[in-house]
Motif scaffolding. Structure first.
Motif, PDB file in Angstrom:
ATOM      1  N   ALA A  55       0.928  -1.395   0.135  1.00  0.00           N
ATOM      2  CA  ALA A  55       0.043   0.016  -0.023  1.00  0.00           C
ATOM      3  C   ALA A  55       0.866   1.232  -0.053  1.00  0.00           C
ATOM      4  N   THR A  57       2.420   4.509  -1.541  1.00  0.00           N
ATOM      5  CA  THR A  57       1.572   5.166  -2.578  1.00  0.00           C
ATOM      6  C   THR A  57       2.680   6.353  -3.388  1.00  0.00           C
ATOM      7  N   THR A  68      -6.420  11.241  -2.310  1.00  0.00           N
ATOM      8  CA  THR A  68      -5.791   9.879  -1.623  1.00  0.00           C
ATOM      9  C   THR A  68      -6.063   8.594  -2.495  1.00  0.00           C
ATOM     10  N   SER A  70      -6.065   4.490  -2.235  1.00  0.00           N
ATOM     11  CA  SER A  70      -6.012   3.369  -1.368  1.00  0.00           C
ATOM     12  C   SER A  70      -6.448   2.274  -1.999  1.00  0.00           C
TER      13      SER A  70
END
Length: 127
Positions: A55, A57, A68, A70
Motif C-alpha cells: 500500500a 503510494t 488519496t 487506497s
C-alpha cells in the motif's frame, strides 16, 4: 483482467468525489495500480499509484494533500478519494494495472508501464 472504473460526476469547486476501480481476472499480489487522467487535447497524465502488497503510494505534486489513493484487498478495488477539487482537475480518469510493480518511480508515472486499463470515468469540476 478487467478493470471497472466508476464514481465520476459533476461537482463544484472545492467539492469531493471518490473514484473506484474494481479489478478481476488475476491475482493482484505483485501488482501496482494507478490513476491517470486526460483532458481534451492533452496527454494522459499520471495522478497517483499504489503498490498492492504494501500500500505504498505515489502522487503527482499537483494533487498531493488533496487526493488519496487506497486499496481494499477483500474487494480487489482501488479508490481515489479527491478533496478540494479544482476546475483544472476536470478530466477523464482512468485506472491502470501493472502486473509486476515497477520499482522505478519514473516508470510508474508512464502509461506504457501499465498493461491493463479501465474504461475511464468523467470528472467535471465547475467553477
Amino acid at each position: 483482467v478487467q478493470l471497472q472504473a466508476s464514481g465520476g460526476g459533476v461537482v463544484p469547486t472545492g467539492g469531493s468525489l471518490r473514484l473506484s476501480c474494481a479489478a478481476s481476472g488475476r491475482s493482484l499480489g505483485s501488482s501496482g495500480m494507478a490513476w491517470f487522467r486526460q483532458s481534451p487535447g492533452k496527454e494522459r497524465e499520471f495522478v497517483a499509484a499504489i503498490r498492492w502488497s504494501t500500500a505504498s503510494t505515489d502522487y503527482v505534486d499537483s494533487v498531493k494533500g488533496r487526493f488519496t489513493i487506497s486499496r481494499d484487498r477483500a474487494k480487489t478495488t482501488v479508490y481515489l478519494q479527491m478533496e478540494s477539487l479544482k476546475p483544472e482537475d476536470t478530466a477523464v480518469y482512468y485506472c491502470a494495472l501493472d502486473p509486476i510493480y515497477n520499482v522505478d518511480w519514473i516508470s510508474r508515472t508512464r502509461p506504457p508501464t501499465y498493461d491493463y486499463w479501465g474504461q475511464g470515468t468523467q470528472v467535471t469540476v465547475s467553477s
